[in-house]
Write an enzyme that holds these catalytic residues in place. Structure first.
Site, mmCIF file in Angstrom:
data_model
loop_
_atom_site.group_PDB
_atom_site.id
_atom_site.type_symbol
_atom_site.label_atom_id
_atom_site.label_comp_id
_atom_site.label_asym_id
_atom_site.label_seq_id
_atom_site.Cartn_x
_atom_site.Cartn_y
_atom_site.Cartn_z
ATOM 1 N N ARG A 238 0.860 -1.171 0.000
ATOM 2 C CA ARG A 238 0.000 0.000 0.000
ATOM 3 C C ARG A 238 0.901 1.228 0.000
ATOM 4 N NH1 ARG A 238 -3.532 -2.929 -1.307
ATOM 5 N NH2 ARG A 238 -5.652 -3.133 -0.445
ATOM 6 N N GLU A 267 -4.045 8.051 -4.378
ATOM 7 C CA GLU A 267 -4.487 7.353 -5.591
ATOM 8 C C GLU A 267 -5.828 7.903 -6.055
ATOM 9 O OE1 GLU A 267 -4.372 3.109 -4.998
ATOM 10 O OE2 GLU A 267 -2.230 3.102 -4.560
ATOM 11 N N HIS A 286 -2.167 0.773 -9.752
ATOM 12 C CA HIS A 286 -2.720 -0.202 -8.800
ATOM 13 C C HIS A 286 -3.378 -1.368 -9.558
ATOM 14 C CE1 HIS A 286 -4.193 -0.457 -4.378
ATOM 15 N NE2 HIS A 286 -4.002 -1.664 -4.874
#
Length: 321
Positions: A238, A267, A286
């Site tokens: 993460r 993000e 991602h």
């Protein structure tokens, strides 16, 4: 009477039909938009189940859903969920921990390879018509085979990375986690060590830990300073596990050879982030589990978990609270 489910992630026709056969479904395409938020607030009081991803769920939302029994997250990470709030309110939380392991490990190794061999950087030169002669030392990459692979976290994804490195590329494997795992040591010839030792000895450092209070900011300026000059960092954990400002400094200073990043502290990543202008950074949006096969398997797992919970059964992938 069928139980009411609020769905905030699109499903394939087959999975949607399976869900609709067993429950009454309210579908909200984008729960973060003003319209979606209004529909969510309207639907929550009668909801017995929630199914989706990327929605933060804590006391405030749970208080609006007094009949809620199960939240089925289409993800493996549970950092968006207040586990203590779930426990207090007796709501079951499930996730999808098994079906994305290999796909995410593939992504991590792809980032490692692409960064080491400068694939994205040099492909861009070819596309731009800048390939005029054979590449010279200034454009050489670095070998991956027989180099030391350091894995921070040795869960399912960490072990899948170790498998790829050990069996595919003859890489010595170091790993850091709470305690040694003899089965990992035996299978991959791996060695458990402290984080500092791993950082000092590894040519490639891959982050695979979940985001928790203990792992937030785990890799900062001090840790990056321990890494070998010319080492490569890969983050498929993460974004907040890594101090991005410290990483930018390490890359600008030439201490690290490069970084492969599938996750970011913000993000989508800010368009003015210096990471996006660095040729030695391979950034991806991602995509760790982003294949047709894996996303369908994750959604199927979430549907199975949700329906099992609504039937009063223990879901296969209940998060331990």
């Amino acid at each position: 009477m069928k139980k009411h489910v609020v769905l905030y992630k699109s499903l394939s026709p087959a999975l949607l039909a399976q869900l609709e056969a067993a429950t009454e479904v309210t579908y909200i395409e984008d729960p973060k938009s003003p319209e979606g938020q209004a529909r969510l607030l309207q639907a929550l009081p009668s909801a017995h189940g929630l199914l989706g991803a990327s929605l933060r769920v804590g006391d405030e939302l749970l208080a609006l859903a007094p009949q809620l029994e199960v939240v089925a997250s289409v993800s493996v990470g549970v950092d968006k969920y207040d586990l203590a709030a779930f426990k207090r309110r007796g709501v079951t939380l499930t996730h999808t921990p098994n079906v994305l392991t290999d796909t995410t490990a593939d992504t991590g190794f792809a980032l490692l390879m692409a960064t080491a061999r400068r694939v994205v950087e040099l492909a861009a030169k070819v596309r731009a018509g800048q390939w005029k002669e054979s590449v010279g030392p200034s454009e050489f990459g670095t070998d991956v085979h027989h180099k030391t692979l350091g894995i921070v976290g040795m869960g399912r994804i960490g072990q899948a990375l170790a498998q790829r490195g050990h069996f595919g590329f003859d890489m010595p494997v170091l790993y850091h986690t709470h305690s040694a795992k003899p089965e990992v040591d035996a299978r991959f010839g791996a060695r458990h060590c402290s984080l500092d030792e791993l950082l000092r000895e590894s040519d490639f450092v891959c982050l695979t830990v979940p985001l928790t209070a203990a792992t937030e900011g785990l890799i900062g300026a001090r840790e990056l300073g321990l890494m070998k000059p010319g080492a490569i960092l890969v983050n498929i954990a993460r974004g907040p596990v890594l101090d991005e400002a410290a990483l930018i400094d390490a890359l600008r200073g030439g201490r690290l050879r490069g970084a492969g990043l599938d996750v970011f502290s913000q993000e989508p990543v800010a368009p003015d982030s210096p990471l996006l202008t660095m040729a030695n950074v391979v950034p991806t949006p991602h995509i760790g589990s982003a294949t047709h096969e894996t996303r369908e398997a994750m959604a199927a797992c979430a549907v199975e978990n949700l329906l099992a919970g609504l039937r009063g059964e223990v879901p296969p992938d209940r998060v331990v609270l």
